[in-house]
Scaffold this active site. Structure first.
Site, PDB file in Angstrom:
ATOM      1  N   LEU A 146       1.840 103.449  50.720  1.00 44.45           N
ATOM      2  CA  LEU A 146       1.687 104.356  51.876  1.00 44.45           C
ATOM      3  C   LEU A 146       0.810 103.713  52.948  1.00 44.45           C
ATOM      4  N   ILE A 161       1.835  96.875  45.236  1.00 49.15           N
ATOM      5  CA  ILE A 161       2.612  95.918  44.420  1.00 49.15           C
ATOM      6  C   ILE A 161       1.778  94.700  44.028  1.00 49.15           C
ATOM      7  N   TYR A 214      11.861  96.693  47.773  1.00 50.88           N
ATOM      8  CA  TYR A 214      11.895  96.857  49.230  1.00 50.88           C
ATOM      9  C   TYR A 214      10.524  96.660  49.877  1.00 50.88           C
ATOM     10  N   THR A 250       1.297  90.975  50.983  1.00 49.31           N
ATOM     11  CA  THR A 250       2.315  91.862  50.399  1.00 49.31           C
ATOM     12  C   THR A 250       3.627  91.111  50.140  1.00 49.31           C
ATOM     13  N   THR A 275      16.115  89.609  54.324  1.00 44.90           N
ATOM     14  CA  THR A 275      16.577  89.778  55.702  1.00 44.90           C
ATOM     15  C   THR A 275      17.356  88.554  56.182  1.00 44.90           C
ATOM     16  N   ASP A 276      18.211  88.779  57.177  1.00 49.68           N
ATOM     17  CA  ASP A 276      18.928  87.642  57.782  1.00 49.68           C
ATOM     18  C   ASP A 276      17.986  86.749  58.586  1.00 49.68           C
ATOM     19  N   GLU A 277      16.774  87.259  58.876  1.00 49.83           N
ATOM     20  CA  GLU A 277      15.851  86.481  59.715  1.00 49.83           C
ATOM     21  C   GLU A 277      15.366  85.209  59.028  1.00 49.83           C
ATOM     22  N   TYR A 316       6.420  86.998  59.952  1.00 46.22           N
ATOM     23  CA  TYR A 316       7.168  87.920  59.086  1.00 46.22           C
ATOM     24  C   TYR A 316       8.315  87.203  58.367  1.00 46.22           C
ATOM     25  N   LYS A 364       9.134  86.349  54.306  1.00 52.16           N
ATOM     26  CA  LYS A 364      10.336  86.813  53.590  1.00 52.16           C
ATOM     27  C   LYS A 364      11.068  85.599  53.007  1.00 52.16           C
ATOM     28  N   ASN A 377      19.998  93.861  60.890  1.00 47.96           N
ATOM     29  CA  ASN A 377      19.162  94.974  61.402  1.00 47.96           C
ATOM     30  C   ASN A 377      19.722  96.339  61.027  1.00 47.96           C
ATOM     31  N   ARG A 432      12.004 103.615  68.730  1.00 48.95           N
ATOM     32  CA  ARG A 432      10.983 103.571  69.797  1.00 48.95           C
ATOM     33  C   ARG A 432      11.585 104.076  71.106  1.00 48.95           C
ATOM     34  N   GLN A 433      12.794 103.639  71.417  1.00 50.91           N
ATOM     35  CA  GLN A 433      13.386 104.033  72.704  1.00 50.91           C
ATOM     36  C   GLN A 433      13.807 105.511  72.692  1.00 50.91           C
ATOM     37  N   GLY A 437       8.437  83.595  70.703  1.00 47.83           N
ATOM     38  CA  GLY A 437       9.329  83.059  69.662  1.00 47.83           C
ATOM     39  C   GLY A 437      10.533  83.938  69.379  1.00 47.83           C
TER      40      GLY A 437
HETATM   41  P1  NAD Z   1       9.131  99.729  56.341  1.00 47.66           P
HETATM   42  O1  NAD Z   1       8.006  99.016  57.011  1.00 47.66           O
HETATM   43  O2  NAD Z   1       9.727 100.918  56.991  1.00 47.66           O
HETATM   44  O3  NAD Z   1       8.668 100.185  54.874  1.00 47.66           O
HETATM   45  C1  NAD Z   1       7.911  99.369  54.030  1.00 47.66           C
HETATM   46  C2  NAD Z   1       7.372 100.228  52.890  1.00 47.66           C
HETATM   47  O4  NAD Z   1       6.661  99.363  51.982  1.00 47.66           O
HETATM   48  C3  NAD Z   1       6.383 101.304  53.354  1.00 47.66           C
HETATM   49  O5  NAD Z   1       6.658 102.531  52.702  1.00 47.66           O
HETATM   50  C4  NAD Z   1       5.016 100.765  52.929  1.00 47.66           C
HETATM   51  O6  NAD Z   1       4.080 101.785  52.646  1.00 47.66           O
HETATM   52  C5  NAD Z   1       5.398  99.987  51.682  1.00 47.66           C
HETATM   53  N1  NAD Z   1       4.433  98.906  51.366  1.00 47.66           N
HETATM   54  C6  NAD Z   1       3.931  97.979  52.228  1.00 47.66           C
HETATM   55  N2  NAD Z   1       3.062  97.177  51.579  1.00 47.66           N
HETATM   56  C7  NAD Z   1       3.034  97.600  50.280  1.00 47.66           C
HETATM   57  C8  NAD Z   1       2.338  97.169  49.127  1.00 47.66           C
HETATM   58  N3  NAD Z   1       1.480  96.130  49.176  1.00 47.66           N
HETATM   59  N4  NAD Z   1       2.549  97.821  47.973  1.00 47.66           N
HETATM   60  C9  NAD Z   1       3.399  98.883  47.910  1.00 47.66           C
HETATM   61  N5  NAD Z   1       4.080  99.347  48.970  1.00 47.66           N
HETATM   62  C10 NAD Z   1       3.899  98.703  50.147  1.00 47.66           C
HETATM   63  O7  NAD Z   1      10.223  98.596  56.060  1.00 47.66           O
HETATM   64  P2  NAD Z   1      11.816  98.695  56.070  1.00 47.66           P
HETATM   65  O8  NAD Z   1      12.307  98.461  57.439  1.00 47.66           O
HETATM   66  O9  NAD Z   1      12.241  99.878  55.300  1.00 47.66           O
HETATM   67  O10 NAD Z   1      12.156  97.376  55.226  1.00 47.66           O
HETATM   68  C11 NAD Z   1      12.262  97.443  53.811  1.00 47.66           C
HETATM   69  C12 NAD Z   1      12.685  96.098  53.280  1.00 47.66           C
HETATM   70  O11 NAD Z   1      13.938  95.732  53.846  1.00 47.66           O
HETATM   71  C13 NAD Z   1      11.726  94.963  53.625  1.00 47.66           C
HETATM   72  O12 NAD Z   1      11.637  94.104  52.516  1.00 47.66           O
HETATM   73  C14 NAD Z   1      12.386  94.260  54.807  1.00 47.66           C
HETATM   74  O13 NAD Z   1      12.029  92.904  54.848  1.00 47.66           O
HETATM   75  C15 NAD Z   1      13.852  94.448  54.447  1.00 47.66           C
HETATM   76  N6  NAD Z   1      14.794  94.435  55.580  1.00 47.66           N
HETATM   77  C16 NAD Z   1      14.605  95.279  56.635  1.00 47.66           C
HETATM   78  C17 NAD Z   1      15.543  95.313  57.661  1.00 47.66           C
HETATM   79  C18 NAD Z   1      15.405  96.269  58.829  1.00 47.66           C
HETATM   80  O14 NAD Z   1      16.238  96.262  59.732  1.00 47.66           O
HETATM   81  N7  NAD Z   1      14.386  97.136  58.865  1.00 47.66           N
HETATM   82  C19 NAD Z   1      16.652  94.473  57.612  1.00 47.66           C
HETATM   83  C20 NAD Z   1      16.808  93.607  56.526  1.00 47.66           C
HETATM   84  C21 NAD Z   1      15.878  93.605  55.508  1.00 47.66           C
HETATM   85  O1  TDX Z   2      10.368  97.884  72.318  1.00 51.73           O
HETATM   86  C1  TDX Z   2      11.125  96.982  71.929  1.00 51.73           C
HETATM   87  N1  TDX Z   2      11.945  96.377  72.838  1.00 51.73           N
HETATM   88  C2  TDX Z   2      12.816  95.378  72.506  1.00 51.73           C
HETATM   89  O2  TDX Z   2      13.545  94.868  73.369  1.00 51.73           O
HETATM   90  C3  TDX Z   2      11.183  96.551  70.546  1.00 51.73           C
HETATM   91  C4  TDX Z   2      10.292  97.187  69.515  1.00 51.73           C
HETATM   92  C5  TDX Z   2      12.075  95.560  70.220  1.00 51.73           C
HETATM   93  N2  TDX Z   2      12.865  94.976  71.153  1.00 51.73           N
HETATM   94  C6  TDX Z   2      13.845  93.950  70.749  1.00 51.73           C
HETATM   95  C7  TDX Z   2      13.336  92.858  69.853  1.00 51.73           C
HETATM   96  C8  TDX Z   2      14.545  92.524  69.015  1.00 51.73           C
HETATM   97  O3  TDX Z   2      15.384  91.609  69.704  1.00 51.73           O
HETATM   98  O4  TDX Z   2      14.831  94.650  69.977  1.00 51.73           O
HETATM   99  C9  TDX Z   2      15.290  93.843  68.894  1.00 51.73           C
HETATM  100  C10 TDX Z   2      15.018  94.578  67.582  1.00 51.73           C
HETATM  101  O5  TDX Z   2      13.601  94.596  67.399  1.00 51.73           O
HETATM  102  P1  TDX Z   2      12.928  95.188  66.065  1.00 51.73           P
HETATM  103  O6  TDX Z   2      13.365  96.603  65.882  1.00 51.73           O
HETATM  104  O7  TDX Z   2      11.482  94.886  66.131  1.00 51.73           O
HETATM  105  O8  TDX Z   2      13.676  94.355  64.926  1.00 51.73           O
HETATM  106  P2  TDX Z   2      13.778  92.778  64.593  1.00 51.73           P
HETATM  107  O9  TDX Z   2      12.608  92.031  65.100  1.00 51.73           O
HETATM  108  O10 TDX Z   2      15.148  92.323  65.007  1.00 51.73           O
HETATM  109  O11 TDX Z   2      13.662  92.834  62.985  1.00 51.73           O
HETATM  110  C11 TDX Z   2      14.325  93.880  62.236  1.00 51.73           C
HETATM  111  O12 TDX Z   2      15.492  93.416  61.619  1.00 51.73           O
HETATM  112  C12 TDX Z   2      15.327  92.489  60.563  1.00 51.73           C
HETATM  113  C13 TDX Z   2      13.373  94.472  61.209  1.00 51.73           C
HETATM  114  O13 TDX Z   2      12.192  94.934  61.843  1.00 51.73           O
HETATM  115  C14 TDX Z   2      13.045  93.460  60.133  1.00 51.73           C
HETATM  116  O14 TDX Z   2      12.259  94.062  59.118  1.00 51.73           O
HETATM  117  C15 TDX Z   2      14.332  92.956  59.538  1.00 51.73           C
HETATM  118  O15 TDX Z   2      14.062  91.918  58.636  1.00 51.73           O
END
Ligand code: NAD
Ligand code: TDX
Length: 343
Positions: free
Chosen positions: A35, A59, A78, A97, A121-123, A148, A152, A177, A191-192, A273
């Site tokens: 949390l 974790i 996750y 983490t 992630t694809d990143e 980040y 990963k 994403n 956010r938007q 970057g």
């Molecule tokens: P998020 O930030 O919304 O959630 C992360 C969760 O992990 C939170 O509930 C947080 O409390 C918990 N957490 C963080 N550190 C912790 C720790 N040390 N111990 C236990 N719990 C902990 O992230 P998300 O966007 O749901 O991403 C989840 C996973 O999916 C990540 O591994 C991320 O790399 C991967 N991923 C995300 C995206 C994306 O678009 N968001 C895309 C591809 C992969």
């Molecule tokens: O306010 C914004 N304006 C904007 O133009 C924000 C927050 C982002 N952006 C751009 C940056 C990126 O090109 O939008 C795109 C998406 O941004 P994020 O939501 O921050 O995602 P990104 O950086 O692409 O990474 C996401 O996808 C892969 C997740 O956060 C990662 O956890 C995942 O691994």
């Protein structure tokens, strides 16, 4: 395999996965979540209490992780620090983490002989040029850009090493994403949407030409469940729904979908970057495991997501002001404003 430990289950994608598992299986789920600012226990509200156990913890806590892993059949990992912008401001929690936490989990599944699925992630593959047809595949070399994505990538390599050296039965998935309900308002789409609800102009980084390959969180969850049940240990699967769109198009679609003029947004300072383009070739997942996305209609998914944020202000309201304050403290300002101030 009926008892799962899901780390990060109070986060965006983890919570969506648990909702999906509750609806599509009869599994028992234990959630381990620290949390952090990104975790919301309320995202799991309403799920059957006899099938869900919530454990508040880290974790990186070896004793706790060992005890929890001993009691399940498989771990779906996750938990992570997940936001690129935060990793630029303060990288250390990402190392702790994403790398140390993943190591602690790997040691526990190794000791207890449990199945492990690592969410990535694809990143990790870096970025692609805008004007090339190439997409990422399971064979693309790792080339992460940010603190980040490098952590990963590091965690993926740990998983591969624990498979090869210790015979851990692990799979990895690298997804593009995600969007959908329960996503933190620091991320681009929520956010938007919440900016517009609050009368703040949406913020586009740089030119907005950057491309992301959007997938609905439910399609990600379906793929993970399939890999857990039918994936081959030792293998990596890329998950993507052919959802490439540039950020400018997405911001305009959100504005129009919320009844505003398409150009009612601001260009702000670009992310250092900033990766240009991500694109996933998910042929392996589709041909070997038979996965297809069922929510690939981005316009419909976006409309549903806008609806969710309008209906669930209670869920996000508390995070909103702190998130915008964090962006302001990091120096975000209208594009051109920095140079104007310098003159
Ligand atoms: P998020 O930030 O919304 O959630 C992360 C969760 O992990 C939170 O509930 C947080 O409390 C918990 N957490 C963080 N550190 C912790 C720790 N040390 N111990 C236990 N719990 C902990 O992230 P998300 O966007 O749901 O991403 C989840 C996973 O999916 C990540 O591994 C991320 O790399 C991967 N991923 C995300 C995206 C994306 O678009 N968001 C895309 C591809 C992969
Ligand atoms: O306010 C914004 N304006 C904007 O133009 C924000 C927050 C982002 N952006 C751009 C940056 C990126 O090109 O939008 C795109 C998406 O941004 P994020 O939501 O921050 O995602 P990104 O950086 O692409 O990474 C996401 O996808 C892969 C997740 O956060 C990662 O956890 C995942 O691994």
């Amino acid at each position: 395999m009926r008892r799962l430990l899901v780390t990060g289950g109070a986060g965006f994608i983890g919570a969506n996965f648990i909702h999906y598992v509750m609806a599509h299986t009869d599994f028992q789920v234990t959630v381990l979540d620290k949390l952090t600012y990104a975790g919301h226990e309320s995202s799991l509200k309403g799920l059957p209490p006899d099938r869900l156990t919530f454990v508040h913890g880290d974790i990186c806590d070896e004793v706790l992780v060992d005890a929890l892993v001993a009691g399940v059949d498989a771990v779906v990992h996750y938990a992570a620090e997940s936001h690129n912008d935060n990793s630029l401001a303060a990288p250390l929690p990402f190392l702790q983490t994403n790398i140390v936490g993943s190591y602690v989990l790997l040691e526990a599944v190794r000791k207890h002989g449990k199945r492990f699925h690592h969410i990535s992630t694809d990143e990790v593959y870096g970025d692609l040029a805008l004007d090339e047809p190439l997409r990422f595949t399971e064979h693309t070399p790792y080339n992460p850009s940010s603190p980040y994505s490098s952590t990963k990538a590091g965690s993926d390599l740990l998983v591969r090493a624990w498979v090869r050296s210790f015979g851990v039965e692990a799979t990895i998935s690298n997804c593009s994403n995600n969007y959908g309900p329960f996503q933190h308002v620091e991320k681009f789409i929520p956010r938007q949407i919440t900016n517009i609800i609050d009368g703040i102009r949406p913020k586009l980084y740089g030119s907005g030409e950057n491309v992301r390959d959007w997938i609905h969180a439910d399609d990600h969850s379906a793929a993970v469940l399939l890999i857990l049940q039918r994936g081959v240990p030792g293998e990596t699967y890329l998950i993507g729904a052919d959802g490439e769109r540039n950020n400018k198009d997405v911001i305009e679609a959100i504005l129009v979908g919320m009844g505003r003029p398409a150009d009612a947004y601001d260009h702000v300072t670009d992310r250092p970057g900033h990766d240009l383009r991500y694109a996933i070739d998910s042929s392996k997942l589709r041909t070997e495991l038979g996965w297809t996305p069922s929510k690939a209609d981005f316009a419909a998914g976006l409309a549903e997501t806008i609806h969710w944020y309008r209906d669930n202000e209670d869920w996000w309201r508390e995070q909103k002001a702190a998130t915008e304050a964090k962006y302001a403290a990091a120096g975000e300002q209208l594009a051109g404003a920095a140079s104007r101030q310098g003159r």
